[in-house]
Scaffold this motif. Structure first.
Motif, mmCIF file in Angstrom:
data_model
loop_
_atom_site.group_PDB
_atom_site.id
_atom_site.type_symbol
_atom_site.label_atom_id
_atom_site.label_comp_id
_atom_site.label_asym_id
_atom_site.label_seq_id
_atom_site.Cartn_x
_atom_site.Cartn_y
_atom_site.Cartn_z
ATOM 1 N N LEU A 195 0.679 -1.346 0.130
ATOM 2 C CA LEU A 195 0.174 -0.175 -0.088
ATOM 3 C C LEU A 195 0.584 1.503 0.415
ATOM 4 C CD1 LEU A 195 -2.739 -0.643 2.468
ATOM 5 C CD2 LEU A 195 -2.831 -1.375 0.298
ATOM 6 N N ASN A 196 0.775 2.691 -0.330
ATOM 7 C CA ASN A 196 1.217 3.466 -0.912
ATOM 8 C C ASN A 196 0.367 4.484 0.915
ATOM 9 O OD1 ASN A 196 2.159 6.615 -0.517
ATOM 10 N ND2 ASN A 196 1.350 5.544 -3.446
ATOM 11 N N ASP A 200 -4.065 6.551 0.104
ATOM 12 C CA ASP A 200 -4.550 5.220 -0.314
ATOM 13 C C ASP A 200 -6.342 6.001 -0.456
ATOM 14 O OD1 ASP A 200 -6.481 3.290 0.187
ATOM 15 O OD2 ASP A 200 -4.422 2.335 1.186
#
Length: 334
Positions: A195-196, A200
């Motif tokens: 994930l960023n 998100d």
């Protein structure tokens, strides 16, 4: 009757004009030396930027005395002429967590240091911004600090606001400021997963609808930065700012294994950092599509357009990752 109709038409036109008003473009400047490159100057000119939010200093706790002290104050090498300057003071939450904190003393010293910097650099200001990610445990000190600082500074005051402070404002409370700036980034935890942490959409969606209920006028801050998460043996050992992905791809010591992930093939020093064989670097970036998605979602979930979109942060390294005209595209979403 004709007068009533005419008044109604004028009112509708007035409301319509208000609805069509676009936000202005501003930037945060977050370096310790104020020195604009030709690229940065051109970006400011092209986008008709009038306001710069300059980080003046951080406030941290001294390791020796555990008392608040200013860290890394700004030094000006270029003039700020032509721009309205809004000093930003970043206060670490651990300062506000100190139950023995002398709030009034901190407010006085903070204001005094801002005045010193302004006097030395011939800067006149109308507004100051306080940046602090306060929590339930620190909110009492923080809110008292804001009250004291507003009286002492006698300036307009803005404060940064996080998504969780928007949604749960009845618990986190609302600082006594003239407006807030929603920091629409750093949404997730910095982690070793895929994930960023900067942006998100799934996390954002948990909070977006709350914007309509927030009683304080807010503007928006959007991210244009990137970083690398340095991982060793499955653990994060550091954040590496301003990593040039193109240079990594051209360096045989770093192998791109999947999108935005590099593995260190040979131990190497790069930009003063030691990368051990088998270390990983997870690159987190914000694309043009990400920014347009953010802008569209924010527009749909705000009652009134923000007056200002502030991009974090003004740096040639960040700017070169985006096409010219992007900032206008984002403004046009509102």
């Amino acid at each position: 009757m004709k007068k009533i109709i005419l008044f109604g038409v004028i009112l509708c036109l007035f409301i319509s004009c208000q609805q069509q008003e676009k936000p202005t473009i501003s930037f945060y400047y977050w370096k310790t030396i104020f020195r604009l490159s030709p690229k940065e100057k051109n970006t400011l000119t092209t986008n008709e930027v009038k306001r710069l939010y300059i980080r003046y200093f951080d406030i941290d706790l001294s390791p020796k005395t555990q008392k608040p002290f200013p860290r890394t104050p700004i030094r000006f090498e270029n003039t700020t002429s032509g721009y309205e300057i809004i000093p930003v003071v970043y206060i670490k939450n651990k300062v506000m967590l100190d139950k023995k904190l002398n709030v009034l003393d901190l407010a006085q010293k903070t204001n005094s240091f801002i005045q010193q910097i302004n006097l030395k650099n011939n800067i006149t200001i109308q507004e100051i911004q306080i940046d602090c990610d306060w929590t339930l445990e620190s909110k009492d000190n923080y809110l008292r600090f804001i009250d004291a600082f507003k009286k002492i500074s006698n300036k307009k005051l803005s404060a940064t606001i996080r998504l969780h402070q928007i949604k749960y404002f009845k618990k986190t409370k609302i600082p006594n400021v003239d407006r807030g700036v929603l920091m629409y980034y750093n949404m997730g935890k910095i982690a070793t997963d895929s994930l960023n942490s900067i942006y998100d959409l799934n996390i954002a969606n948990r909070y977006l609808s709350s914007l309509k209920n927030y009683p304080l006028p807010i503007d928006i801050a959007l991210p244009i930065y990137s970083w690398g998460i340095h991982i060793r043996d499955g653990k994060i050992i550091g954040l590496r700012n301003k990593i040039n992905v193109k240079n990594l791809k051209n360096n045989s010591s770093f192998v791109l294994t999947k999108k935005n992930w590099f593995v260190v093939a040979h131990s190497d020093f790069k930009d003063g950092v030691f990368y051990k064989k088998n270390d990983q670097i997870k690159i987190e970036t914000i694309s043009e599509n990400d920014l347009l998605e953010m802008a569209n979602n924010l527009e749909e979930n705000t009652v009134q357009n923000p007056k200002e979109i502030i991009f974090y942060d003004l740096d040639e390294f960040n700017l070169k990752n985006y096409e010219e005209g992007l900032f206008e595209k984002i403004i046009d979403c509102f």
